[in-house]
Design an enzyme around this catalytic site. Structure first.
Site, PDB file in Angstrom:
ATOM      1  N   LYS A   1      48.371  43.075  16.285  1.00  0.00           N
ATOM      2  CA  LYS A   1      47.842  42.677  17.587  1.00  0.00           C
ATOM      3  C   LYS A   1      48.010  41.179  17.845  1.00  0.00           C
ATOM      4  O   LYS A   1      47.929  40.365  16.936  1.00  0.00           O
ATOM      5  CB  LYS A   1      46.361  43.044  17.665  1.00  0.00           C
ATOM      6  CG  LYS A   1      46.083  44.518  17.428  1.00  0.00           C
ATOM      7  CD  LYS A   1      44.621  44.749  17.084  1.00  0.00           C
ATOM      8  CE  LYS A   1      44.373  46.164  16.624  1.00  0.00           C
ATOM      9  NZ  LYS A   1      43.014  46.361  16.093  1.00  0.00           N
TER      10      LYS A   1
ATOM     11  N   GLU B   1      43.032  55.288  13.406  1.00  0.00           N
ATOM     12  CA  GLU B   1      42.483  54.928  12.110  1.00  0.00           C
ATOM     13  C   GLU B   1      41.092  54.335  12.296  1.00  0.00           C
ATOM     14  O   GLU B   1      40.686  54.026  13.424  1.00  0.00           O
ATOM     15  CB  GLU B   1      43.371  53.923  11.371  1.00  0.00           C
ATOM     16  CG  GLU B   1      43.496  52.566  12.051  1.00  0.00           C
ATOM     17  CD  GLU B   1      44.399  51.623  11.274  1.00  0.00           C
ATOM     18  OE1 GLU B   1      45.053  52.056  10.306  1.00  0.00           O
ATOM     19  OE2 GLU B   1      44.440  50.436  11.634  1.00  0.00           O
TER      20      GLU B   1
ATOM     21  N   ARG C   1      35.096  47.531   8.604  1.00  0.00           N
ATOM     22  CA  ARG C   1      34.807  46.101   8.465  1.00  0.00           C
ATOM     23  C   ARG C   1      34.684  45.497   9.846  1.00  0.00           C
ATOM     24  O   ARG C   1      34.861  46.182  10.855  1.00  0.00           O
ATOM     25  CB  ARG C   1      35.946  45.416   7.706  1.00  0.00           C
ATOM     26  CG  ARG C   1      37.309  45.717   8.358  1.00  0.00           C
ATOM     27  CD  ARG C   1      38.433  44.896   7.819  1.00  0.00           C
ATOM     28  NE  ARG C   1      39.738  45.394   8.219  1.00  0.00           N
ATOM     29  CZ  ARG C   1      40.302  45.204   9.402  1.00  0.00           C
ATOM     30  NH1 ARG C   1      39.646  44.555  10.347  1.00  0.00           N
ATOM     31  NH2 ARG C   1      41.507  45.677   9.681  1.00  0.00           N
TER      32      ARG C   1
ATOM     33  N   GLY D   1      50.499  46.780   9.710  1.00  0.00           N
ATOM     34  CA  GLY D   1      51.862  47.175  10.035  1.00  0.00           C
ATOM     35  C   GLY D   1      52.753  47.356   8.824  1.00  0.00           C
ATOM     36  O   GLY D   1      53.928  47.714   8.961  1.00  0.00           O
TER      37      GLY D   1
END
Length: 451
Positions: free
Chosen positions: A237, A288, A292, A165
């Site tokens: 999140k 996006e 990972r 963010g």
């Protein structure tokens, strides 16, 4: 052959990786900063090394020092976890140059996906829909205002690099955009070394839904279905679940196939996630790619029965994927909540001394924790101190189990977001599955502001 792994991370993800390594009879090496000497994961590892002072640039972001420790400990591979150096193409390349296996995709793929602008272009070439926006970086606030004429407000202003963010802001007018552009660009430059900005149309009532991928070095790729990640605060999140309550089987299939096709087009290997925004008509758009393992990977593991960390290590070891697409199915429903050391009203971090840390236990409960009782939460790192994951035969059962587990969760000495989580999961909107990206603003904040 991988016999010994250094975990270039801290907290709950370090402990998570260590557990799978023990299951696979692989030796582990932990690194820790001066602030993390008493962290539980340090004692879990077979070996542990002090990496530096608390500040991340002197410890967990010190790639040269980490590689030096890896060589001293004679490890075969490095698992980067999430955050820190996990999406650094330079770190991946440095590992390779030193003869160390980087447990993740190639540095070239990480570099390409690390730039949100380059990632958009790659996805367009792979046939994946992208959110309407600028084709490249926007050089100035003046240029941004001109581009906004074609996109239309509201617009999401974004930093090309990084995540969490940072450098991201919704703007509703030319005045908003002009004010936000310079400040967000400077912030992105400070955090990521790249102040490049671009813009996307903000989709109203959108869902944040992501597809988990696994891919090996032989061109095989599969998806592990989706995760619903729409409940967020500060564009980060808070609650994730699988499967989504919103999308149809046809959309699920289309999103999965699009993600797999994109992975193959990129030559992707290891675990990865493609994040999408899905509008009210179930049209999905690339947001996006995370190159990972994700914080929320446990909900996927719970509904598929697969160990994603184990798959990462197997692929890094040169092995083929152990499962094919038609062998993967959804079993039940899982929900994860992130436990943060933060004020549940302001969302500001709440570091301090934990006097009591009692976690719920049960057959349907999974805990991933980074702290214990009599532990100091420092201001140096992300305030997430644990994750609570529950599974049920269906969503209603999972919500009921989650409610009971949260009521049993006891943390004293610091503020946490436990009160927020309880309020959210007991709203009618959450119980009905109406979880769009505006959920916190529309359903949680009114609950705490009407007194």
């Amino acid at each position: 052959m991988i016999n010994k792994i250094l975990i270039a991370n801290r907290g709950e993800i370090a402990a998570r990786v260590i557990r799978t390594c023990k299951k696979m009879n692989i030796l582990t090496v932990a690194i820790y900063s001066e602030a993390d000497q008493k962290a539980p994961y340090v004692a879990m590892a077979d070996e542990s090394y002090l990496i530096g002072p608390p500040r991340v640039n002197e410890s967990y972001l010190n790639a040269e020092k980490i590689i030096s420790v890896a060589k001293e400990a004679k490890v075969d591979a490095i698992h980067p976890g999430y955050g820190f150096l996990s999406e650094s193409d330079q770190f991946a390349a440095a590992c390779e140059a030193e003869g160390l296996i980087f447990i993740g995709p190639s540095g070239e793929v990480i570099r390409q996906m690390g730039s949100k602008i380059a990632a958009r272009k790659a996805m367009e070439e792979a046939g994946v829909p992208v959110v309407p926006g600028t084709d490249g970086a926007v050089a100035s606030a003046e240029e941004a205002v001109k581009a906004a004429l074609n996109i239309g407000y509201p617009i999401m202003l974004k930093a090309s690099s990084g995540g969490g963010g940072i450098g991201m802001q919704v703007v509703h007018s030319d005045e908003d955009l002009t004010k936000a552009f310079e400040s967000n660009s400077k912030r992105a430059l400070t955090f990521f070394g790249d102040g490049s900005m671009f813009m996307e149309k903000k989709l109203d009532d959108a869902r944040h839904i992501e597809i988990q991928l696994l891919a090996d070095n032989d061109g095989n790729a599969v998806h592990l279905f989706e995760r619903e990640c729409s409940i967020q605060r500060r564009n980060q999140k808070v609650i994730e679940e699988a499967p989504s309550t919103f999308i149809s089987d046809n959309t699920r299939k289309a999103m999965g196939e699009a993600a797999v096709n994109a992975a193959k087009a990129l030559g992707y290997t290891s675990a990865g996630t493609i994040e999408f925004l899905v509008d009210k008509d179930e049209k999905f758009y690339f947001l996006e790619m995370n190159t990972r393992i994700q914080v929320e990977h446990p909900v996927t593991e719970e509904i598929t029965g697969l160990d994603i960390v184990e798959a990462q290590i197997q692929v890094a070891n040169g092995e083929k994927l152990k499962v094919e697409q038609d062998e993967i199915s959804i079993n039940g429903h899982a929900i994860e909540v992130r436990i943060y050391a933060e004020d549940p009203v302001t969302f500001f971090p709440s570091p301090g001394h934990i006097t009591t840390f009692d976690i719920p236990v049960g057959e349907s409960i999974r805990n991933e924790t980074a702290v214990t009782s009599d532990y100091d939460v420092t201001p140096f790192y992300d305030p997430m101190i644990g994750k609570l994951i529950v599974k049920g035969a269906n969503r209603d059962e999972a919500i009921s189990s989650l409610n009971d587990a949260l009521l049993q969760y006891k943390i004293e000495g610091i503020k946490t977001n436990l009160p927020m989580l309880l309020k959210v999961i007991n709203t009618d909107a959450f119980k009905k599955g109406n979880t769009t990206t505006g959920f916190v603003q529309e359903h949680y904040l009114p609950l705490i502001n009407t007194k």
